[in-house]
Design an enzyme around this catalytic site. Structure first.
Site, PDB file in Angstrom:
ATOM      1  N   GLU A 139       0.948   3.800   2.033  1.00 36.78           N
ATOM      2  CA  GLU A 139       1.467   4.199   3.198  1.00 36.78           C
ATOM      3  C   GLU A 139       2.810   3.409   3.523  1.00 36.78           C
ATOM      4  O   GLU A 139       3.529   3.911   3.864  1.00 36.78           O
ATOM      5  CB  GLU A 139       0.257   4.162   4.190  1.00 36.78           C
ATOM      6  N   HIS A 154       0.971  -1.172  -0.125  1.00 35.47           N
ATOM      7  CA  HIS A 154       0.026   0.229   0.013  1.00 35.47           C
ATOM      8  C   HIS A 154       0.982   1.279  -0.185  1.00 35.47           C
ATOM      9  O   HIS A 154       2.004   1.143   0.373  1.00 35.47           O
ATOM     10  CB  HIS A 154      -1.027   0.200   1.141  1.00 35.47           C
ATOM     11  N   CYS A 161      -2.368  -0.376   7.513  1.00 32.29           N
ATOM     12  CA  CYS A 161      -1.902   1.001   7.410  1.00 32.29           C
ATOM     13  C   CYS A 161      -2.018   2.099   8.332  1.00 32.29           C
ATOM     14  O   CYS A 161      -1.175   2.805   8.933  1.00 32.29           O
ATOM     15  CB  CYS A 161      -2.316   1.520   5.946  1.00 32.29           C
ATOM     16  N   CYS A 220      -6.131   1.942   5.754  1.00 39.74           N
ATOM     17  CA  CYS A 220      -7.000   0.779   6.062  1.00 39.74           C
ATOM     18  C   CYS A 220      -6.919   0.335   7.517  1.00 39.74           C
ATOM     19  O   CYS A 220      -5.755   0.674   8.060  1.00 39.74           O
ATOM     20  CB  CYS A 220      -6.767  -0.562   5.405  1.00 39.74           C
TER      21      CYS A 220
END
Length: 138
Positions: free
Chosen positions: A46, A44, A79, A69
């Site tokens: 992040e 992801h 995240c 998330c």
């Protein structure tokens, strides 16, 4: 947020079931890390940005196009938890994530940890960028 949207743009349609997200980490007015969701959806945005920022993420502002998330569909930290663990001060978010792995839970987890949240910055642009994702989950 404009930079985060620009980072995410090339990934639209290339991240599997995941939306294409951009993330920029700023500390003391300087970008210390940035990233976008990788092709196929992992890692992801992040994750990528935090890896690049390292210890500089502590006390920083994070600009992310979509709510972090709160749960992963694959092993690994969510995240929101990664941001908390890095000690970020504030998370500026384009749009709330309607997916069941977020849907406000990421926001609440961050708030509960004392992270300041700013929601809805360039929201129309963030939603338009991942229109198919929002159409599926809204």
């Amino acid at each position: 947020m404009q930079r985060a949207l620009a980072l995410a743009a090339p990934g639209v349609g290339r991240t599997g079931d995941n939306p294409s997200v951009g993330c920029v980490i700023v500390r003391d007015g300087m970008v210390v890390g940035e990233g976008a969701t990788a092709p196929g959806g992992r890692p992801h945005a992040e994750d990528v940005a935090l890896a690049r920022a390292g210890a500089e993420a502590a006390g920083a502002d994070v600009y992310v196009t979509l709510e972090p998330c709160a749960q992963r569909s694959v092993p690994g930290a969510a995240c929101a938890d990664l941001l908390i663990g890095a000690g970020v001060a504030r998370v500026i978010i384009g749009a709330r994530d309607p997916h069941p792995h977020a849907n406000g839970a990421g926001l609440e987890r961050l708030r509960a940890a004392g992270v300041e949240i700013v929601l809805g910055v360039m929201e129309a642009e963030a939603r338009a960028q991942n229109a198919a994702f929002f159409a599926k989950w809204d």
